[in-house]
Design an enzyme around this catalytic site. Structure first.
Site, PDB file in Angstrom:
ATOM      1  N   ASN A  35      -0.835  18.126  -3.703  1.00 39.70           N
ATOM      2  CA  ASN A  35      -1.501  16.898  -3.244  1.00 39.70           C
ATOM      3  C   ASN A  35      -2.744  17.222  -2.414  1.00 39.70           C
ATOM      4  OD1 ASN A  35      -1.537  14.046  -3.211  1.00 39.70           O
ATOM      5  ND2 ASN A  35      -0.772  14.028  -1.098  1.00 39.70           N
ATOM      6  N   ILE A  59       6.984  26.346  -1.093  1.00 40.14           N
ATOM      7  CA  ILE A  59       7.980  26.717  -0.071  1.00 40.14           C
ATOM      8  C   ILE A  59       9.365  26.944  -0.675  1.00 40.14           C
ATOM      9  CG2 ILE A  59       6.867  25.693   1.962  1.00 40.14           C
ATOM     10  CD1 ILE A  59       8.703  23.232   1.573  1.00 40.14           C
ATOM     11  N   SER A 124       8.869  11.449  10.590  1.00 41.17           N
ATOM     12  CA  SER A 124       8.163  10.184  10.398  1.00 41.17           C
ATOM     13  C   SER A 124       8.900   9.049  11.094  1.00 41.17           C
ATOM     14  CB  SER A 124       8.117   9.906   8.891  1.00 41.17           C
ATOM     15  OG  SER A 124       7.698   8.587   8.641  1.00 41.17           O
ATOM     16  N   ALA A 125       8.143   8.063  11.527  1.00 46.57           N
ATOM     17  CA  ALA A 125       8.744   6.860  12.111  1.00 46.57           C
ATOM     18  C   ALA A 125       9.636   6.142  11.110  1.00 46.57           C
ATOM     19  CB  ALA A 125       7.634   5.918  12.572  1.00 46.57           C
ATOM     20  N   TYR A 148      12.556   8.971   0.547  1.00 46.40           N
ATOM     21  CA  TYR A 148      11.616   9.753   1.353  1.00 46.40           C
ATOM     22  C   TYR A 148      12.081   9.811   2.815  1.00 46.40           C
ATOM     23  CZ  TYR A 148       7.620  10.698   4.340  1.00 46.40           C
ATOM     24  OH  TYR A 148       6.818  11.196   5.341  1.00 46.40           O
ATOM     25  N   LYS A 152      13.511  13.023   5.435  1.00 49.40           N
ATOM     26  CA  LYS A 152      13.048  13.356   6.798  1.00 49.40           C
ATOM     27  C   LYS A 152      14.246  13.363   7.761  1.00 49.40           C
ATOM     28  CE  LYS A 152       8.759  13.944   5.899  1.00 49.40           C
ATOM     29  NZ  LYS A 152       8.160  15.277   6.021  1.00 49.40           N
ATOM     30  N   ASN A 198      -1.420   3.432   1.193  1.00 51.44           N
ATOM     31  CA  ASN A 198      -1.496   3.091   2.612  1.00 51.44           C
ATOM     32  C   ASN A 198      -2.707   2.211   2.905  1.00 51.44           C
ATOM     33  OD1 ASN A 198      -0.266   6.294   2.889  1.00 51.44           O
ATOM     34  ND2 ASN A 198       0.840   4.568   3.759  1.00 51.44           N
TER      35      ASN A 198
HETATM   36  P1  NAD Z   1      -0.471  15.658   2.335  1.00 57.74           P
HETATM   37  O1  NAD Z   1       0.145  15.335   1.028  1.00 57.74           O
HETATM   38  O2  NAD Z   1      -1.944  15.456   2.490  1.00 57.74           O
HETATM   39  O3  NAD Z   1      -0.103  17.150   2.780  1.00 57.74           O
HETATM   40  C1  NAD Z   1       1.064  17.803   2.369  1.00 57.74           C
HETATM   41  C2  NAD Z   1       0.663  19.149   1.808  1.00 57.74           C
HETATM   42  O4  NAD Z   1       1.831  19.853   1.395  1.00 57.74           O
HETATM   43  C3  NAD Z   1      -0.242  19.039   0.583  1.00 57.74           C
HETATM   44  O5  NAD Z   1      -1.363  19.891   0.757  1.00 57.74           O
HETATM   45  C4  NAD Z   1       0.643  19.505  -0.587  1.00 57.74           C
HETATM   46  O6  NAD Z   1      -0.124  20.133  -1.598  1.00 57.74           O
HETATM   47  C5  NAD Z   1       1.595  20.448   0.123  1.00 57.74           C
HETATM   48  N1  NAD Z   1       2.910  20.602  -0.515  1.00 57.74           N
HETATM   49  C6  NAD Z   1       3.743  19.633  -0.962  1.00 57.74           C
HETATM   50  N2  NAD Z   1       4.883  20.166  -1.435  1.00 57.74           N
HETATM   51  C7  NAD Z   1       4.773  21.495  -1.270  1.00 57.74           C
HETATM   52  C8  NAD Z   1       5.621  22.602  -1.550  1.00 57.74           C
HETATM   53  N3  NAD Z   1       6.829  22.421  -2.125  1.00 57.74           N
HETATM   54  N4  NAD Z   1       5.201  23.844  -1.246  1.00 57.74           N
HETATM   55  C9  NAD Z   1       3.987  24.053  -0.680  1.00 57.74           C
HETATM   56  N5  NAD Z   1       3.135  23.045  -0.396  1.00 57.74           N
HETATM   57  C10 NAD Z   1       3.526  21.791  -0.679  1.00 57.74           C
HETATM   58  O7  NAD Z   1       0.328  14.800   3.436  1.00 57.74           O
HETATM   59  P2  NAD Z   1      -0.008  14.552   4.962  1.00 57.74           P
HETATM   60  O8  NAD Z   1      -0.353  13.116   5.123  1.00 57.74           O
HETATM   61  O9  NAD Z   1      -0.930  15.588   5.483  1.00 57.74           O
HETATM   62  O10 NAD Z   1       1.449  14.733   5.559  1.00 57.74           O
HETATM   63  C11 NAD Z   1       1.901  15.971   6.063  1.00 57.74           C
HETATM   64  C12 NAD Z   1       3.352  15.842   6.438  1.00 57.74           C
HETATM   65  O11 NAD Z   1       3.499  14.772   7.386  1.00 57.74           O
HETATM   66  C13 NAD Z   1       4.279  15.490   5.264  1.00 57.74           C
HETATM   67  O12 NAD Z   1       5.484  16.202   5.434  1.00 57.74           O
HETATM   68  C14 NAD Z   1       4.517  14.003   5.435  1.00 57.74           C
HETATM   69  O13 NAD Z   1       5.753  13.607   4.914  1.00 57.74           O
HETATM   70  C15 NAD Z   1       4.481  13.852   6.945  1.00 57.74           C
HETATM   71  N6  NAD Z   1       4.093  12.508   7.379  1.00 57.74           N
HETATM   72  C16 NAD Z   1       2.937  11.955   6.930  1.00 57.74           C
HETATM   73  C17 NAD Z   1       2.590  10.669   7.327  1.00 57.74           C
HETATM   74  C18 NAD Z   1       1.346  10.011   6.797  1.00 57.74           C
HETATM   75  O14 NAD Z   1       1.267   8.775   6.828  1.00 57.74           O
HETATM   76  N7  NAD Z   1       0.346  10.742   6.321  1.00 57.74           N
HETATM   77  C19 NAD Z   1       3.405   9.961   8.224  1.00 57.74           C
HETATM   78  C20 NAD Z   1       4.583  10.577   8.683  1.00 57.74           C
HETATM   79  C21 NAD Z   1       4.914  11.853   8.253  1.00 57.74           C
HETATM   80  C1  WQD Z   2       0.718  -0.624   6.851  1.00 57.18           C
HETATM   81  C2  WQD Z   2       0.681  -2.146   6.804  1.00 57.18           C
HETATM   82  C3  WQD Z   2       1.670  -3.091   4.834  1.00 57.18           C
HETATM   83  C4  WQD Z   2      -1.255  -1.543   1.999  1.00 57.18           C
HETATM   84  C5  WQD Z   2       3.933   4.274   5.434  1.00 57.18           C
HETATM   85  C6  WQD Z   2       5.230   4.957   5.153  1.00 57.18           C
HETATM   86  C7  WQD Z   2       5.672   5.735   6.360  1.00 57.18           C
HETATM   87  C8  WQD Z   2       4.576   6.679   6.854  1.00 57.18           C
HETATM   88  C9  WQD Z   2       3.267   5.969   7.031  1.00 57.18           C
HETATM   89  C10 WQD Z   2       4.943   8.836   5.882  1.00 57.18           C
HETATM   90  C11 WQD Z   2       1.975  -2.785   6.303  1.00 57.18           C
HETATM   91  C12 WQD Z   2       0.195  -3.415   4.898  1.00 57.18           C
HETATM   92  C13 WQD Z   2      -0.565  -1.852   3.149  1.00 57.18           C
HETATM   93  C14 WQD Z   2      -1.939  -2.598   1.318  1.00 57.18           C
HETATM   94  C15 WQD Z   2      -1.198  -4.134   3.014  1.00 57.18           C
HETATM   95  N1  WQD Z   2       4.328   7.728   5.918  1.00 57.18           N
HETATM   96  N2  WQD Z   2      -0.533  -3.124   3.637  1.00 57.18           N
HETATM   97  N3  WQD Z   2      -1.883  -3.845   1.864  1.00 57.18           N
HETATM   98  O1  WQD Z   2       4.255   1.172   5.262  1.00 57.18           O
HETATM   99  O2  WQD Z   2       3.766   1.273   7.757  1.00 57.18           O
HETATM  100  O3  WQD Z   2       4.121   3.344   6.506  1.00 57.18           O
HETATM  101  O4  WQD Z   2       2.956   5.252   5.834  1.00 57.18           O
HETATM  102  O5  WQD Z   2       5.865   9.177   6.562  1.00 57.18           O
HETATM  103  O6  WQD Z   2       6.796   6.442   5.970  1.00 57.18           O
HETATM  104  O7  WQD Z   2       6.194   3.977   4.823  1.00 57.18           O
HETATM  105  O8  WQD Z   2       2.057   2.113   6.141  1.00 57.18           O
HETATM  106  O9  WQD Z   2      -0.313   1.950   5.505  1.00 57.18           O
HETATM  107  O10 WQD Z   2       1.454   1.527   3.749  1.00 57.18           O
HETATM  108  O11 WQD Z   2       1.135  -0.145   5.565  1.00 57.18           O
HETATM  109  O12 WQD Z   2      -1.171  -5.288   3.443  1.00 57.18           O
HETATM  110  O13 WQD Z   2      -2.558  -2.387   0.272  1.00 57.18           O
HETATM  111  O14 WQD Z   2      -0.334  -2.554   5.881  1.00 57.18           O
HETATM  112  O15 WQD Z   2       2.386  -4.177   4.319  1.00 57.18           O
HETATM  113  O16 WQD Z   2       2.156  -3.977   7.021  1.00 57.18           O
HETATM  114  P1  WQD Z   2       3.629   1.861   6.402  1.00 57.18           P
HETATM  115  P2  WQD Z   2       1.039   1.413   5.155  1.00 57.18           P
END
Ligand code: NAD
Ligand code: WQD
Length: 336
Positions: A35, A59, A124-125, A148, A152, A198
């Site tokens: 990704n 990994i 994650s929250a 998902y 976590k 998102n």
């Molecule tokens: P991202 O997808 O941009 O980064 C994840 C990275 O991990 C990518 O570069 C992908 O290529 C790599 N990857 C995936 N599976 C792999 C594997 N099996 N081996 C090696 N590399 C692998 O995502 P991000 O937004 O930077 O998120 C990073 C971490 O934070 C994730 O674990 C995600 O679940 C967590 N997280 C993200 C959010 C968010 O909203 N972005 C919120 C809460 C938690």
């Molecule tokens: C935010 C708000 C939607 C898109 C997600 C994952 C969570 C974490 C963070 C990884 C909500 C609204 C969204 C759109 C909209 N990721 N929305 N139109 O759902 O709070 O959290 O990302 O861990 O696990 O669930 O984030 O950015 O998708 O949504 O109205 O096209 O925006 O309904 O109220 P979310 P989000």
């Protein structure tokens, strides 16, 4: 310190990588690019004006992981690697369990084998699920509502057992709220490979003209204006929290779950207004039905992060939208 970053080429990983390099840590990034792209790493190297080690791999590949630990000998791991799309996790749960859970077990096994004692994990929250009370503190019951979120939750539990079984180990489980924004330079940012799920990346692609309009998922929630309310956290603040967490893990033998947010909520319509201010462009809206699985509000109690990590967020939603727009307008097609 010598820090191994799994998933370090991704959105949050690349911003954290830059800060670690700027603070003179030695870093190795391990990523399978499922990704992300090499381009983010090339740009971090330019911004930091420093090189770092890199391995292209998974990994789940124990041979590669062992080789990597042998060669690099990390003091600590920041574990970002994993799959993160909630909707996709309902369709492909086993992919999520393999990458997120099996991959994490492999990593922890390798850490133990090579005497690497500290881990910071991207949780994650979403582990909280429907709120009994708000803001969520770390004691709130954990009831994730999708595969998902369950990965976590399971990995958090596995890491707790891992630290309990090894008195020298320490872990920080960072529960991110809603990470958004980009580095001030506009050189690195979030680059979804397909249509964003998102909110902020979606708004941003509407503003640049790649998408027509934003569907607002629900306008009858119990919030100020009826739209969903979230605790958005600037990726730059989030990256800083990782440095504090690594420092904390190096000083304390513990396993702590810690929320990372601002403690303040913004609704969908408030984010849209902030983005219109930042970009000077109108965001056409379509008021749509609620999205399945969404909660009305999600807001962090950040007092534990303030207390244990001596960290707090400094950026507001205007900063988040300005930096997102800067990144989007300088890179209309992301890293492509
Ligand atoms: P991202 O997808 O941009 O980064 C994840 C990275 O991990 C990518 O570069 C992908 O290529 C790599 N990857 C995936 N599976 C792999 C594997 N099996 N081996 C090696 N590399 C692998 O995502 P991000 O937004 O930077 O998120 C990073 C971490 O934070 C994730 O674990 C995600 O679940 C967590 N997280 C993200 C959010 C968010 O909203 N972005 C919120 C809460 C938690
Ligand atoms: C935010 C708000 C939607 C898109 C997600 C994952 C969570 C974490 C963070 C990884 C909500 C609204 C969204 C759109 C909209 N990721 N929305 N139109 O759902 O709070 O959290 O990302 O861990 O696990 O669930 O984030 O950015 O998708 O949504 O109205 O096209 O925006 O309904 O109220 P979310 P989000």
């Amino acid at each position: 310190m010598r820090v191994l970053l799994t998933g370090g080429a991704g959105y949050i990983g690349s911003h954290t990588l830059l800060k670690l390099l700027q603070e003179q840590n030695e870093v190795l990034v391990l990523d399978n690019f499922s990704n992300s792209s090499m381009e983010s790493l090339r740009r971090v190297k330019q911004l930091a004006n420093r090189d770092f080690d890199f391995r292209n791999g998974d990994i789940c590949n124990s041979t590669l992981m062992n080789d990597t630990f042998n060669a690099f000998k990390p003091d600590a791991v920041i574990h970002f690697a994993g799959l993160k799309a909630v909707g996709e996790s309902n369709d492909k749960p086993l992919d999520y369990y393999t990458h997120n859970v099996t991959g994490s077990v492999e990593l922890l096994r390798c850490m133990r084998r090579h005497g690497c004692k500290q881990i910071v994990f991207s949780s994650s929250a979403t582990v909280y699920g429907e709120a009994d009370y708000l803001p969520y503190d770390e004691q709130h019951p954990l009831r994730p509502t999708n595969p998902y979120g369950r990965t976590k939750y399971f990995v958090e539990e596995i890491i707790k057992d891992w630290t309990a079984s090894w008195s020298e180990a320490s872990a920080v489980l960072l529960r991110y709220f809603n990470p958004v924004g980009a580095h001030d330079s506009g050189r690195i940012g979030e680059d979804p490979l397909s249509t964003p799920n998102n909110l902020v990346p979606f708004i941003s692609q509407v503003a640049i003209g790649r998408l027509d309009k934003l569907n607002v998922f629900g306008s009858d929630y119990d919030t100020r204006d009826g739209t969903g309310e979230r605790d958005y956290i600037h990726v730059d603040d989030l990256a800083r929290a990782h440095l504090s967490a690594v420092h904390f893990a190096s000083k304390n033998k513990a396993c702590e779950a810690i929320n990372v947010g601002t403690g303040r909520g913004a609704t969908v319509l408030e984010m849209v207004k902030a983005f219109e201010r930042a970009s000077g462009r109108p965001i056409p809206l379509n008021m749509a039905a609620r999205r399945n699985g969404d909660v009305a509000k999600s807001i962090a109690d950040v007092s534990k992060a303030n207390r244990l990590l001596d960290w707090e967020a400094i950026h507001n939603i205007d900063d988040m939208c300005r930096s997102t727009w800067n990144w989007q307008s300088l890179n209309p097609l992301g890293y492509k």
